[in-house]
Design an enzyme around this catalytic site. Structure first.
Site, short mmCIF file in Angstrom:
data_model
loop_
_atom_site.label_atom_id
_atom_site.label_comp_id
_atom_site.label_asym_id
_atom_site.label_seq_id
_atom_site.Cartn_x
_atom_site.Cartn_y
_atom_site.Cartn_z
N ASP A 1 0.89 -1.17 0.00
CA ASP A 1 0.00 0.00 0.00
C ASP A 1 0.92 1.22 0.00
OD1 ASP A 1 -2.36 1.53 0.18
OD2 ASP A 1 -2.04 1.76 2.33
N GLU B 1 -1.00 -1.14 -5.11
CA GLU B 1 -2.23 -0.38 -5.37
C GLU B 1 -2.03 0.53 -6.58
OE1 GLU B 1 -4.56 1.51 -2.07
OE2 GLU B 1 -4.35 3.26 -3.34
N ASP C 1 -2.77 1.23 6.93
CA ASP C 1 -1.88 0.92 5.80
C ASP C 1 -1.43 -0.54 5.83
OD1 ASP C 1 -1.11 4.05 5.19
OD2 ASP C 1 -1.28 3.59 7.32
#
Lengths: 200, 200
Positions: A7, A68, A141
Site C-alpha cells: 500500500d 495499489e 496501511d
C-alpha cells in the site's frame, strides 16, 4: 504461492506478505509499515523506501508483488508522493524479476468485503477475519497491504495479461532478471504458478 | 560545476548535461531522450528508465541532478506516469549520492526566458541561444531538460535549503553515499561547490 502486497505511501507504506496453498486458508507471513520522515528531502525518502522494499522482496522472495494502482483523483496533497512511492515499489519488484499485479482501491475493497465502497474499518475487519488473526492489523496501511495481497490471490493469482495488470511477459521477466543479475547477485524471478488460488 | 537536468516522463524522458565555469558560458556536454514503449508493463518501463538514468549519472558524474517538480494539475492522463518517472530520477540521484534540486515549470521558464508563462518554442529558442547551439534541441523534452539544468545553475548552483528543494543535507548525502556504496561500487557523491554560478 507467496504474495507481497504494497500500500504505497511516503509517510507510511504498508507491506503485507501472505502464503497460500490450495485447500488451505491464506496465511500471514509478515506485515510491516515502512515510515520515512516527513521533513526529509524527497529524494532521501524515496531512497529509504527503496532500500526497505528491496530488502523485503529479498527477504520474503514473493512469487508476485501486488501494488495499489494510484489515480489522480486521490487526495491532491499526497497523490504525487503516493505515485512516486508506488513507482519505487514497482521498480523494486522489477529489479528482482518478480511479476507485478496492480489493483485499484475499489477492486481491493470488493475482493475482501464484497463492496467496492467499503470503509477502512470494514476492510480491516475482513482482513482480520479472513486471515484468522488474533488482533486487527494496525495502522490501516498495514491492513490495506494485506487486503491487496488477498485481492491478488483472490483474482486468480495466475498471470494477468501484462498490458492490463502491469505484470511482465516471460521475455520481459527474463530481461528484468538479467538486468537485475547484472547489477547485483540476486535470485532469478520465480514464475507464477498458473491457477493457484486462495482457500478461504 | 556539472548539472544533469531531467524532464521526467515515461514515453519520453529528457536528459540534459551542462558544464559551467565562472566567467564562461554554460557548455553543452550531452542531451538525450530516454524512451520506453507505451505498450510495455509499467514496472518494466520504470525499470528501463531507471537503468538508463543510473547509467547517465554514472557516465557524467554530475555535481547535481535537477528534476522538474511535478504537480497534480499537470495533464491528468499522464501525471501519474510523470510523477513515477520523476521518482525514478530522484532515486537514481540519491543512490549515487548526488545532490538533487527540484524546480517548477514556471521557475524553469522564468529562468531561461524571463517569463514563467513562456511557451515551449520560446524555451527552446532561449536554450539554443544561451548555450550557443548550432541546432535547436529536439524534441521539446530535450530542450526542457537543458532548461532545467540552466535553471539550476542560474538559481545559484549553491546548496538550496534541503526542505525547500529536496536536496540532501551533508549528513543525508553521506548516508546516501554509504547506502549506495554498500550496494555496488560507485564513487562518493561530490559536494556542491558553494557560490558557483553560470556565466552567460
Amino acid at each position: 504461492m507467496r504474495v507481497l502486497g504494497v500500500d504505497p505511501g511516503l509517510t507510511r507504506c504498508g507491506v503485507g506478505v501472505l502464503d497460500s496453498r490450495p485447500g488451505r486458508r491464506a496465511e500471514l507471513v509478515d506485515v510491516l509499515v515502512v515510515r520515512t520522515p516527513v521533513d526529509a528531502p524527497l529524494a532521501e525518502r524515496l531512497l529509504a523506501l527503496s532500500v526497505e522494499l528491496e530488502a523485503a522482496v529479498e527477504r520474503y522472495r514473493p512469487d508476485a508483488v501486488a501494488v495499489e494502482r494510484v489515480f489522480s483523483r486521490h487526495d491532491v496533497s499526497t497523490v504525487m508522493g503516493t505515485a512516486q512511492a508506488s513507482g519505487v515499489a514497482l521498480l523494486a519488484a522489477a529489479r528482482a524479476g518478480v511479476p507485478v499485479g496492480m489493483h485499484t482501491p475499489s477492486e481491493v475493497k470488493a475482493a475482501v468485503t464484497g463492496s467496492g465502497r467499503a470503509g477502512k474499518e470494514q476492510v480491516t475487519t475482513m482482513v482480520t477475519r479472513i486471515l484468522g488473526l488474533a488482533e486487527r492489523p494496525r495502522p490501516a496501511d498495514a491492513a490495506d497491504a494485506l487486503a491487496l495481497a488477498l485481492c491478488h490471490l483472490w483474482r486468480g493469482g495466475a498471470p494477468v495479461p501484462a498490458a492490463a495488470a502491469g505484470g511482465p511477459t516471460a521475455a520481459q521477466r527474463a530481461w528484468a532478471a538479467a538486468e537485475a543479475a547484472a547489477r547485483r547477485p540476486t535470485r532469478q524471478g520465480a514464475a507464477l504458478p498458473p491457477g493457484v488460488g486462495p482457500a478461504l
